[in-house]
Design a protein around this motif. Sequence first.
Motif, PDB file in Angstrom:
ATOM      1  N   GLY A 176      12.110  -4.647 -11.103  1.00 56.16           N
ATOM      2  CA  GLY A 176      12.883  -5.199  -9.994  1.00 56.16           C
ATOM      3  C   GLY A 176      12.783  -6.707  -9.914  1.00 56.16           C
ATOM      4  N   GLU A 177      12.699  -7.223  -8.715  1.00 59.47           N
ATOM      5  CA  GLU A 177      12.617  -8.666  -8.487  1.00 59.47           C
ATOM      6  C   GLU A 177      11.186  -9.148  -8.680  1.00 59.47           C
ATOM      7  OE1 GLU A 177      13.133 -11.935  -4.843  1.00 59.47           O
ATOM      8  OE2 GLU A 177      13.121  -9.787  -4.429  1.00 59.47           O
ATOM      9  N   HIS A 178      11.034 -10.325  -9.253  1.00 59.27           N
ATOM     10  CA  HIS A 178       9.728 -10.995  -9.228  1.00 59.27           C
ATOM     11  C   HIS A 178       9.652 -11.701  -7.878  1.00 59.27           C
ATOM     12  CE1 HIS A 178       6.156 -13.132 -10.252  1.00 59.27           C
ATOM     13  NE2 HIS A 178       6.749 -14.314 -10.276  1.00 59.27           N
ATOM     14  N   GLY A 179       9.243 -10.938  -6.875  1.00 62.43           N
ATOM     15  CA  GLY A 179       9.236 -11.450  -5.506  1.00 62.43           C
ATOM     16  C   GLY A 179       9.022 -10.308  -4.532  1.00 62.43           C
ATOM     17  N   ASP A 180       9.548 -10.466  -3.328  1.00 63.68           N
ATOM     18  CA  ASP A 180       9.297  -9.491  -2.271  1.00 63.68           C
ATOM     19  C   ASP A 180       9.822  -8.102  -2.598  1.00 63.68           C
ATOM     20  OD1 ASP A 180       8.075 -11.462  -0.791  1.00 63.68           O
ATOM     21  OD2 ASP A 180       9.865 -11.944   0.391  1.00 63.68           O
ATOM     22  N   ASN A 181      10.860  -8.038  -3.427  1.00 64.96           N
ATOM     23  CA  ASN A 181      11.478  -6.744  -3.730  1.00 64.96           C
ATOM     24  C   ASN A 181      11.040  -6.193  -5.090  1.00 64.96           C
ATOM     25  OD1 ASN A 181      13.384  -6.324  -1.379  1.00 64.96           O
ATOM     26  ND2 ASN A 181      14.033  -8.349  -2.067  1.00 64.96           N
ATOM     27  N   MET A 182       9.803  -6.496  -5.493  1.00 61.84           N
ATOM     28  CA  MET A 182       9.277  -5.892  -6.712  1.00 61.84           C
ATOM     29  C   MET A 182       9.031  -4.400  -6.468  1.00 61.84           C
ATOM     30  SD  MET A 182       5.327  -7.274  -6.851  1.00 61.84           S
ATOM     31  CE  MET A 182       5.794  -9.011  -6.786  1.00 61.84           C
ATOM     32  N   VAL A 183       9.118  -3.622  -7.538  1.00 65.57           N
ATOM     33  CA  VAL A 183       8.995  -2.168  -7.428  1.00 65.57           C
ATOM     34  C   VAL A 183       7.919  -1.664  -8.387  1.00 65.57           C
ATOM     35  CG1 VAL A 183      10.215   0.032  -7.531  1.00 65.57           C
ATOM     36  CG2 VAL A 183      11.473  -2.046  -6.929  1.00 65.57           C
ATOM     37  N   PRO A 184       6.706  -1.392  -7.898  1.00 69.10           N
ATOM     38  CA  PRO A 184       5.677  -0.792  -8.750  1.00 69.10           C
ATOM     39  C   PRO A 184       6.076   0.654  -9.083  1.00 69.10           C
ATOM     40  CG  PRO A 184       4.723  -1.786  -6.766  1.00 69.10           C
ATOM     41  CD  PRO A 184       6.194  -1.702  -6.557  1.00 69.10           C
ATOM     42  N   VAL A 200      -5.778  10.054  -7.935  1.00 65.76           N
ATOM     43  CA  VAL A 200      -6.219   9.566  -6.621  1.00 65.76           C
ATOM     44  C   VAL A 200      -6.932  10.640  -5.814  1.00 65.76           C
ATOM     45  CG1 VAL A 200      -4.469   7.764  -6.446  1.00 65.76           C
ATOM     46  CG2 VAL A 200      -3.941  10.065  -5.616  1.00 65.76           C
ATOM     47  N   GLU A 201      -6.802  11.891  -6.204  1.00 69.61           N
ATOM     48  CA  GLU A 201      -7.495  12.956  -5.485  1.00 69.61           C
ATOM     49  C   GLU A 201      -9.005  12.891  -5.696  1.00 69.61           C
ATOM     50  OE1 GLU A 201      -5.883  16.662  -6.673  1.00 69.61           O
ATOM     51  OE2 GLU A 201      -3.812  16.170  -6.144  1.00 69.61           O
ATOM     52  N   TYR A 202      -9.439  12.196  -6.744  1.00 65.48           N
ATOM     53  CA  TYR A 202     -10.859  12.193  -7.110  1.00 65.48           C
ATOM     54  C   TYR A 202     -11.543  10.840  -6.905  1.00 65.48           C
ATOM     55  CZ  TYR A 202      -9.190  16.420  -9.375  1.00 65.48           C
ATOM     56  OH  TYR A 202      -8.613  17.636  -9.622  1.00 65.48           O
ATOM     57  N   VAL A 203     -10.788   9.815  -6.499  1.00 69.25           N
ATOM     58  CA  VAL A 203     -11.375   8.491  -6.307  1.00 69.25           C
ATOM     59  C   VAL A 203     -10.917   7.916  -4.974  1.00 69.25           C
ATOM     60  CG1 VAL A 203     -11.521   7.995  -8.781  1.00 69.25           C
ATOM     61  CG2 VAL A 203      -9.469   7.331  -7.514  1.00 69.25           C
ATOM     62  N   ASP A 204     -11.679   6.941  -4.496  1.00 69.59           N
ATOM     63  CA  ASP A 204     -11.327   6.245  -3.255  1.00 69.59           C
ATOM     64  C   ASP A 204     -10.392   5.094  -3.613  1.00 69.59           C
ATOM     65  OD1 ASP A 204     -11.184   5.236  -0.722  1.00 69.59           O
ATOM     66  OD2 ASP A 204     -13.165   4.294  -0.765  1.00 69.59           O
ATOM     67  N   LEU A 205      -9.103   5.323  -3.495  1.00 69.66           N
ATOM     68  CA  LEU A 205      -8.115   4.348  -3.947  1.00 69.66           C
ATOM     69  C   LEU A 205      -7.023   4.202  -2.900  1.00 69.66           C
ATOM     70  CD1 LEU A 205      -7.552   2.596  -6.464  1.00 69.66           C
ATOM     71  CD2 LEU A 205      -6.155   4.464  -7.341  1.00 69.66           C
ATOM     72  N   ASP A 206      -6.935   3.025  -2.295  1.00 69.76           N
ATOM     73  CA  ASP A 206      -5.926   2.751  -1.280  1.00 69.76           C
ATOM     74  C   ASP A 206      -4.700   2.141  -1.958  1.00 69.76           C
ATOM     75  OD1 ASP A 206      -4.356   1.874   0.829  1.00 69.76           O
ATOM     76  OD2 ASP A 206      -6.064   1.309   2.066  1.00 69.76           O
ATOM     77  N   ILE A 207      -3.736   2.978  -2.305  1.00 67.22           N
ATOM     78  CA  ILE A 207      -2.563   2.536  -3.039  1.00 67.22           C
ATOM     79  C   ILE A 207      -1.741   1.537  -2.228  1.00 67.22           C
ATOM     80  CG2 ILE A 207      -0.444   3.247  -4.183  1.00 67.22           C
ATOM     81  CD1 ILE A 207      -2.948   4.133  -5.611  1.00 67.22           C
ATOM     82  N   THR A 208      -1.563   1.816  -0.951  1.00 67.06           N
ATOM     83  CA  THR A 208      -0.760   0.931  -0.096  1.00 67.06           C
ATOM     84  C   THR A 208      -1.351  -0.469  -0.057  1.00 67.06           C
ATOM     85  OG1 THR A 208      -0.095   2.804   1.289  1.00 67.06           O
ATOM     86  CG2 THR A 208       0.172   0.592   2.217  1.00 67.06           C
ATOM     87  N   GLU A 209      -2.664  -0.550   0.063  1.00 64.88           N
ATOM     88  CA  GLU A 209      -3.342  -1.857   0.093  1.00 64.88           C
ATOM     89  C   GLU A 209      -3.168  -2.588  -1.231  1.00 64.88           C
ATOM     90  OE1 GLU A 209      -6.240  -4.896  -0.528  1.00 64.88           O
ATOM     91  OE2 GLU A 209      -6.280  -2.969  -1.588  1.00 64.88           O
ATOM     92  N   LEU A 210      -3.248  -1.859  -2.340  1.00 66.30           N
ATOM     93  CA  LEU A 210      -3.091  -2.486  -3.653  1.00 66.30           C
ATOM     94  C   LEU A 210      -1.691  -3.064  -3.830  1.00 66.30           C
ATOM     95  CD1 LEU A 210      -4.902  -0.155  -6.239  1.00 66.30           C
ATOM     96  CD2 LEU A 210      -5.590  -2.408  -5.437  1.00 66.30           C
ATOM     97  N   VAL A 211      -0.684  -2.329  -3.393  1.00 65.51           N
ATOM     98  CA  VAL A 211       0.700  -2.794  -3.534  1.00 65.51           C
ATOM     99  C   VAL A 211       0.940  -4.027  -2.677  1.00 65.51           C
ATOM    100  CG1 VAL A 211       3.114  -2.205  -3.107  1.00 65.51           C
ATOM    101  CG2 VAL A 211       1.602  -0.528  -4.185  1.00 65.51           C
ATOM    102  N   GLU A 212       0.420  -4.033  -1.454  1.00 69.22           N
ATOM    103  CA  GLU A 212       0.575  -5.212  -0.594  1.00 69.22           C
ATOM    104  C   GLU A 212      -0.138  -6.422  -1.199  1.00 69.22           C
ATOM    105  OE1 GLU A 212       2.430  -5.867   2.190  1.00 69.22           O
ATOM    106  OE2 GLU A 212       3.322  -4.004   1.467  1.00 69.22           O
ATOM    107  N   ARG A 213      -1.304  -6.179  -1.753  1.00 68.32           N
ATOM    108  CA  ARG A 213      -2.043  -7.255  -2.413  1.00 68.32           C
ATOM    109  C   ARG A 213      -1.244  -7.811  -3.585  1.00 68.32           C
ATOM    110  NH1 ARG A 213      -7.764  -6.434  -5.607  1.00 68.32           N
ATOM    111  NH2 ARG A 213      -8.041  -8.602  -6.269  1.00 68.32           N
ATOM    112  N   LEU A 214      -0.604  -6.920  -4.325  1.00 70.79           N
ATOM    113  CA  LEU A 214       0.218  -7.337  -5.466  1.00 70.79           C
ATOM    114  C   LEU A 214       1.377  -8.220  -5.013  1.00 70.79           C
ATOM    115  CD1 LEU A 214       1.119  -7.007  -8.476  1.00 70.79           C
ATOM    116  CD2 LEU A 214       2.401  -4.987  -7.710  1.00 70.79           C
ATOM    117  N   LYS A 215       2.077  -7.806  -3.974  1.00 70.73           N
ATOM    118  CA  LYS A 215       3.245  -8.556  -3.510  1.00 70.73           C
ATOM    119  C   LYS A 215       2.864  -9.929  -2.964  1.00 70.73           C
ATOM    120  CE  LYS A 215       6.228  -4.607  -2.522  1.00 70.73           C
ATOM    121  NZ  LYS A 215       7.078  -3.909  -1.533  1.00 70.73           N
ATOM    122  N   ASN A 216       1.631 -10.058  -2.466  1.00 71.45           N
ATOM    123  CA  ASN A 216       1.182 -11.330  -1.898  1.00 71.45           C
ATOM    124  C   ASN A 216       0.304 -12.137  -2.844  1.00 71.45           C
ATOM    125  OD1 ASN A 216       2.376 -10.964   0.712  1.00 71.45           O
ATOM    126  ND2 ASN A 216       0.801  -9.451   1.151  1.00 71.45           N
TER     127      ASN A 216
END
Length: 316
Positions: A176-184, A200-216
Amino acid sequence: MVKVSILGSTGTIGKNVAFTLARDQTVDEIVMFSRPESLEKVKGETYDMYDALAARDIDCRLTPSCDFNDIVGSAVVLITAGVPREKGMKRLELAIPNAKIVKYYSEQIAKYAPDSIILVATNPVDVMTTIALEASGFHKKRVIGVGNHLDSLRLKNYFSRQININSSEVHTRVVGEHGDNMVPLLSSTTIGGIPLKYFVEYVDLDITELVERLKNAGNTIISKKGATEYGPAFAISHLISTIITDTHKVLTVSCYLDGEIEDVEDVSLGVPAVTSKRGIEMIVPIHMDDIERENFIKAANTVRDATYEVKEHLDI
Protein backbone atom coordinates in the motif's frame (compact mmCIF):
# COMPACT_ATOMS: atom_id res chain seq x y z
CA MET A 1 32.18 -1.13 -14.53
CA VAL A 2 28.97 -0.54 -12.57
CA LYS A 3 28.08 3.07 -11.86
CA VAL A 4 25.37 4.34 -9.53
CA SER A 5 24.48 8.01 -9.20
CA ILE A 6 22.86 9.60 -6.16
CA LEU A 7 21.03 12.89 -6.68
CA GLY A 8 20.81 14.58 -3.31
CA SER A 9 24.02 13.19 -1.87
CA THR A 10 24.53 15.85 0.81
CA GLY A 11 21.36 14.80 2.61
CA THR A 12 21.34 12.35 5.50
CA ILE A 13 19.91 9.53 3.38
CA GLY A 14 21.97 10.22 0.26
CA LYS A 15 25.38 10.21 1.91
CA ASN A 16 24.56 7.17 4.06
CA VAL A 17 23.38 5.22 1.02
CA ALA A 18 26.64 6.09 -0.74
CA PHE A 19 28.77 4.86 2.15
CA THR A 20 26.70 1.72 2.72
CA LEU A 21 26.71 0.89 -0.98
CA ALA A 22 30.47 1.39 -1.21
CA ARG A 23 30.96 -1.01 1.70
CA ASP A 24 28.83 -3.64 -0.10
CA GLN A 25 31.46 -3.75 -2.88
CA THR A 26 28.88 -4.30 -5.62
CA VAL A 27 29.52 -0.95 -7.34
CA ASP A 28 32.66 0.36 -9.04
CA GLU A 29 31.73 4.05 -8.99
CA ILE A 30 29.26 6.17 -7.06
CA VAL A 31 28.54 9.64 -8.37
CA MET A 32 27.60 11.86 -5.45
CA PHE A 33 25.62 14.59 -7.17
CA SER A 34 24.71 17.88 -5.51
CA ARG A 35 23.84 21.47 -6.24
CA PRO A 36 26.88 23.62 -7.12
CA GLU A 37 26.75 25.43 -3.76
CA SER A 38 27.07 22.08 -1.94
CA LEU A 39 29.90 20.64 -4.02
CA GLU A 40 32.64 21.36 -1.46
CA LYS A 41 30.60 19.61 1.22
CA VAL A 42 30.26 16.56 -1.03
CA LYS A 43 34.00 16.56 -1.61
CA GLY A 44 34.50 16.53 2.14
CA GLU A 45 32.14 13.58 2.46
CA THR A 46 34.11 11.62 -0.14
CA TYR A 47 37.43 12.31 1.59
CA ASP A 48 36.00 11.07 4.87
CA MET A 49 34.52 7.96 3.25
CA TYR A 50 37.78 7.11 1.47
CA ASP A 51 39.57 7.14 4.83
CA ALA A 52 37.03 4.72 6.27
CA LEU A 53 36.98 2.44 3.22
CA ALA A 54 40.78 2.17 3.29
CA ALA A 55 40.49 0.32 6.62
CA ARG A 56 38.67 -2.47 4.78
CA ASP A 57 40.77 -2.30 1.58
CA ILE A 58 37.66 -1.32 -0.36
CA ASP A 59 38.35 0.28 -3.73
CA CYS A 60 35.20 2.10 -4.85
CA ARG A 61 35.45 5.35 -6.78
CA LEU A 62 33.48 8.22 -5.23
CA THR A 63 32.85 11.09 -7.65
CA PRO A 64 31.60 14.41 -6.26
CA SER A 65 29.77 16.31 -8.97
CA CYS A 66 27.26 18.98 -9.90
CA ASP A 67 27.51 18.21 -13.64
CA PHE A 68 24.85 15.93 -15.13
CA ASN A 69 27.39 14.67 -17.66
CA ASP A 70 28.89 12.64 -14.82
CA ILE A 71 25.76 10.48 -14.48
CA VAL A 72 26.13 9.20 -18.04
CA GLY A 73 26.35 5.40 -18.07
CA SER A 74 24.72 4.92 -14.66
CA ALA A 75 22.97 1.59 -14.11
CA VAL A 76 20.81 3.10 -11.36
CA VAL A 77 20.12 6.74 -10.55
CA LEU A 78 18.75 7.31 -7.05
CA ILE A 79 16.71 10.45 -6.33
CA THR A 80 16.87 11.35 -2.64
CA ALA A 81 16.76 15.13 -3.07
CA GLY A 82 13.89 17.00 -1.50
CA VAL A 83 12.55 18.85 1.52
CA PRO A 84 13.08 16.62 4.59
CA ARG A 85 10.13 15.59 6.72
CA GLU A 86 10.02 17.25 10.13
CA LYS A 87 8.47 16.07 13.39
CA GLY A 88 4.71 15.69 13.09
CA MET A 89 4.71 16.39 9.35
CA LYS A 90 2.71 14.11 7.09
CA ARG A 91 4.55 12.77 4.06
CA LEU A 92 1.88 14.18 1.72
CA GLU A 93 2.61 17.71 2.98
CA LEU A 94 5.90 17.47 1.12
CA ALA A 95 4.27 16.53 -2.17
CA ILE A 96 4.24 19.76 -4.18
CA PRO A 97 7.71 21.19 -3.34
CA ASN A 98 9.34 17.78 -3.72
CA ALA A 99 7.48 17.00 -6.93
CA LYS A 100 9.13 20.02 -8.57
CA ILE A 101 12.55 18.65 -7.64
CA VAL A 102 11.76 15.09 -8.73
CA LYS A 103 10.28 16.27 -12.03
CA TYR A 104 13.39 18.29 -12.88
CA TYR A 105 15.82 15.52 -11.93
CA SER A 106 13.81 12.90 -13.81
CA GLU A 107 13.93 14.99 -16.96
CA GLN A 108 17.71 15.28 -16.63
CA ILE A 109 18.08 11.54 -16.04
CA ALA A 110 16.12 10.86 -19.23
CA LYS A 111 18.54 13.13 -21.10
CA TYR A 112 21.86 12.01 -19.61
CA ALA A 113 21.21 8.42 -18.43
CA PRO A 114 18.40 7.16 -20.67
CA ASP A 115 19.25 3.48 -20.12
CA SER A 116 19.30 3.68 -16.32
CA ILE A 117 16.79 2.55 -13.74
CA ILE A 118 15.34 5.40 -11.69
CA LEU A 119 14.98 4.65 -8.00
CA VAL A 120 12.93 7.18 -6.03
CA ALA A 121 13.39 7.73 -2.29
CA THR A 122 12.02 11.27 -2.03
CA ASN A 123 8.79 11.49 0.00
CA PRO A 124 5.91 11.03 -0.43
CA VAL A 125 7.55 8.23 -2.36
CA ASP A 126 4.45 6.70 -4.00
CA VAL A 127 3.38 10.04 -5.45
CA MET A 128 6.96 10.86 -6.45
CA THR A 129 7.30 7.53 -8.27
CA THR A 130 4.48 8.48 -10.64
CA ILE A 131 5.92 11.98 -11.09
CA ALA A 132 9.33 10.49 -12.00
CA LEU A 133 7.70 8.01 -14.37
CA GLU A 134 5.78 10.64 -16.30
CA ALA A 135 8.55 13.26 -16.29
CA SER A 136 11.18 10.79 -17.53
CA GLY A 137 9.03 9.04 -20.10
CA PHE A 138 10.62 5.73 -19.07
CA HIS A 139 8.79 2.41 -19.17
CA LYS A 140 7.12 1.74 -15.83
CA LYS A 141 9.42 -1.24 -15.20
CA ARG A 142 12.41 1.14 -14.99
CA VAL A 143 10.97 3.58 -12.43
CA ILE A 144 10.84 2.17 -8.91
CA GLY A 145 9.99 3.76 -5.59
CA VAL A 146 11.51 2.55 -2.33
CA GLY A 147 7.91 2.02 -1.24
CA ASN A 148 7.24 -0.34 1.66
CA HIS A 149 10.60 -2.09 1.58
CA LEU A 150 11.71 -0.38 4.81
CA ASP A 151 8.25 -0.83 6.38
CA SER A 152 8.46 -4.57 5.68
CA LEU A 153 11.91 -4.76 7.25
CA ARG A 154 10.69 -2.85 10.29
CA LEU A 155 7.74 -5.18 10.81
CA LYS A 156 10.01 -8.20 10.42
CA ASN A 157 12.31 -6.68 13.05
CA TYR A 158 9.44 -5.96 15.45
CA PHE A 159 8.17 -9.54 15.32
CA SER A 160 11.71 -10.88 15.74
CA ARG A 161 12.49 -8.78 18.81
CA GLN A 162 9.06 -9.16 20.41
CA ILE A 163 9.17 -12.96 20.47
CA ASN A 164 12.98 -13.34 20.64
CA ILE A 165 13.37 -15.32 17.43
CA ASN A 166 15.89 -14.99 14.59
CA SER A 167 14.58 -12.54 11.98
CA SER A 168 15.19 -15.08 9.19
CA GLU A 169 12.26 -17.07 10.62
CA VAL A 170 9.86 -14.16 10.11
CA HIS A 171 8.22 -13.80 6.70
CA THR A 172 5.99 -10.77 6.49
CA ARG A 173 5.26 -7.90 4.14
CA VAL A 174 3.73 -4.42 4.14
CA VAL A 175 1.99 -3.07 1.03
CA GLY A 176 0.00 0.00 0.00
CA GLU A 177 1.11 3.53 0.82
CA HIS A 178 4.43 4.29 2.48
CA GLY A 179 2.58 6.34 5.06
CA ASP A 180 -0.60 6.32 7.11
CA ASN A 181 -2.37 3.95 4.73
CA MET A 182 0.23 1.17 4.78
CA VAL A 183 -1.24 -2.34 4.89
CA PRO A 184 0.62 -5.04 6.86
CA LEU A 185 -0.26 -8.41 5.31
CA LEU A 186 -0.83 -10.18 8.62
CA SER A 187 -3.07 -12.80 7.03
CA SER A 188 -0.10 -14.21 5.13
CA THR A 189 2.60 -13.61 7.76
CA THR A 190 4.40 -16.72 8.99
CA ILE A 191 6.85 -17.27 11.85
CA GLY A 192 8.97 -20.36 11.62
CA GLY A 193 6.63 -21.54 8.86
CA ILE A 194 3.59 -21.26 11.13
CA PRO A 195 0.83 -18.83 10.11
CA LEU A 196 0.71 -15.86 12.47
CA LYS A 197 -2.92 -16.50 13.45
CA TYR A 198 -1.89 -19.83 14.98
CA PHE A 199 1.43 -18.66 16.37
CA VAL A 200 -0.13 -15.88 18.49
CA GLU A 201 -2.06 -18.49 20.47
CA TYR A 202 1.20 -19.59 22.12
CA VAL A 203 3.03 -16.28 22.70
CA ASP A 204 2.31 -12.92 24.30
CA LEU A 205 2.09 -10.79 21.16
CA ASP A 206 0.11 -7.56 20.88
CA ILE A 207 -0.46 -7.30 17.12
CA THR A 208 -2.40 -4.04 17.31
CA GLU A 209 0.41 -2.36 19.25
CA LEU A 210 3.01 -3.60 16.75
CA VAL A 211 1.08 -2.23 13.78
CA GLU A 212 0.62 1.17 15.43
CA ARG A 213 4.31 1.24 16.26
CA LEU A 214 5.09 0.45 12.62
CA LYS A 215 2.91 3.26 11.28
CA ASN A 216 4.53 5.76 13.65
CA ALA A 217 8.10 4.49 13.25
CA GLY A 218 9.36 7.36 11.13
CA ASN A 219 7.88 10.08 13.31
CA THR A 220 9.13 8.35 16.46
CA ILE A 221 12.71 8.34 15.19
CA ILE A 222 12.48 11.91 13.88
CA SER A 223 11.11 13.15 17.21
CA LYS A 224 14.06 11.62 19.08
CA LYS A 225 17.05 12.24 16.80
CA GLY A 226 15.86 14.62 14.07
CA ALA A 227 15.90 12.28 11.08
CA THR A 228 15.72 8.66 10.00
CA GLU A 229 19.13 7.55 8.83
CA TYR A 230 20.48 3.99 9.09
CA GLY A 231 17.26 2.10 8.35
CA PRO A 232 16.45 3.90 5.09
CA ALA A 233 20.10 3.91 3.98
CA PHE A 234 20.56 0.17 4.45
CA ALA A 235 17.15 -0.61 2.90
CA ILE A 236 17.91 1.52 -0.16
CA SER A 237 21.46 0.23 -0.63
CA HIS A 238 20.13 -3.33 -0.32
CA LEU A 239 17.57 -2.57 -3.02
CA ILE A 240 20.22 -1.09 -5.32
CA SER A 241 22.53 -4.07 -4.78
CA THR A 242 19.67 -6.44 -5.54
CA ILE A 243 19.01 -4.65 -8.82
CA ILE A 244 22.58 -4.44 -10.08
CA THR A 245 23.52 -7.99 -9.06
CA ASP A 246 20.44 -9.33 -10.86
CA THR A 247 19.44 -11.60 -7.97
CA HIS A 248 15.70 -11.57 -8.75
CA LYS A 249 14.57 -11.05 -5.17
CA VAL A 250 10.97 -10.26 -4.30
CA LEU A 251 10.95 -6.88 -2.59
CA THR A 252 8.06 -4.60 -1.67
CA VAL A 253 8.62 -1.51 -3.79
CA SER A 254 6.45 1.22 -5.23
CA CYS A 255 5.36 0.31 -8.76
CA TYR A 256 2.95 1.94 -11.17
CA LEU A 257 -0.09 -0.34 -11.31
CA ASP A 258 -2.19 -1.15 -14.35
CA GLY A 259 -4.65 -3.50 -12.68
CA GLU A 260 -2.16 -6.21 -11.66
CA ILE A 261 -3.45 -6.31 -8.06
CA GLU A 262 -7.14 -5.99 -7.15
CA ASP A 263 -7.70 -4.19 -10.47
CA VAL A 264 -6.05 -1.08 -9.01
CA GLU A 265 -4.67 1.18 -11.72
CA ASP A 266 -3.27 4.63 -12.48
CA VAL A 267 -1.34 4.89 -9.21
CA SER A 268 2.01 3.87 -7.75
CA LEU A 269 1.83 1.73 -4.60
CA GLY A 270 4.04 -0.61 -2.61
CA VAL A 271 3.61 -4.18 -3.86
CA PRO A 272 5.80 -7.30 -3.99
CA ALA A 273 7.86 -7.32 -7.17
CA VAL A 274 10.68 -9.35 -8.66
CA THR A 275 13.58 -6.94 -9.13
CA SER A 276 16.49 -7.37 -11.53
CA LYS A 277 19.02 -5.37 -13.52
CA ARG A 278 16.17 -4.62 -15.96
CA GLY A 279 14.02 -3.16 -13.20
CA ILE A 280 10.68 -4.75 -12.32
CA GLU A 281 10.51 -8.22 -13.86
CA MET A 282 7.01 -8.89 -12.57
CA ILE A 283 4.54 -7.76 -9.95
CA VAL A 284 3.80 -10.70 -7.67
CA PRO A 285 0.11 -11.55 -7.04
CA ILE A 286 -0.82 -11.36 -3.37
CA HIS A 287 -3.65 -12.74 -1.27
CA MET A 288 -5.41 -10.34 1.09
CA ASP A 289 -8.26 -10.88 3.49
CA ASP A 290 -11.30 -8.60 3.26
CA ILE A 291 -9.96 -5.95 5.66
CA GLU A 292 -6.53 -5.84 3.99
CA ARG A 293 -8.16 -5.58 0.57
CA GLU A 294 -10.37 -2.71 1.74
CA ASN A 295 -7.37 -0.88 3.20
CA PHE A 296 -5.29 -1.46 0.08
CA ILE A 297 -7.98 0.09 -2.12
CA LYS A 298 -8.29 2.98 0.34
CA ALA A 299 -4.53 3.53 0.05
CA ALA A 300 -4.79 3.49 -3.74
CA ASN A 301 -7.54 6.10 -3.74
CA THR A 302 -5.69 8.35 -1.28
CA VAL A 303 -2.40 8.24 -3.17
CA ARG A 304 -4.09 8.61 -6.56
CA ASP A 305 -5.98 11.72 -5.42
CA ALA A 306 -2.76 13.23 -4.04
CA THR A 307 -0.94 12.44 -7.29
CA TYR A 308 -3.64 14.09 -9.39
CA GLU A 309 -3.48 17.18 -7.18
CA VAL A 310 0.29 17.41 -7.55
CA LYS A 311 0.16 16.86 -11.33
CA GLU A 312 -2.47 19.56 -11.69
CA HIS A 313 -0.32 21.97 -9.70
CA LEU A 314 2.73 21.18 -11.87
CA ASP A 315 0.65 21.13 -15.07
CA ILE A 316 1.77 17.64 -16.10
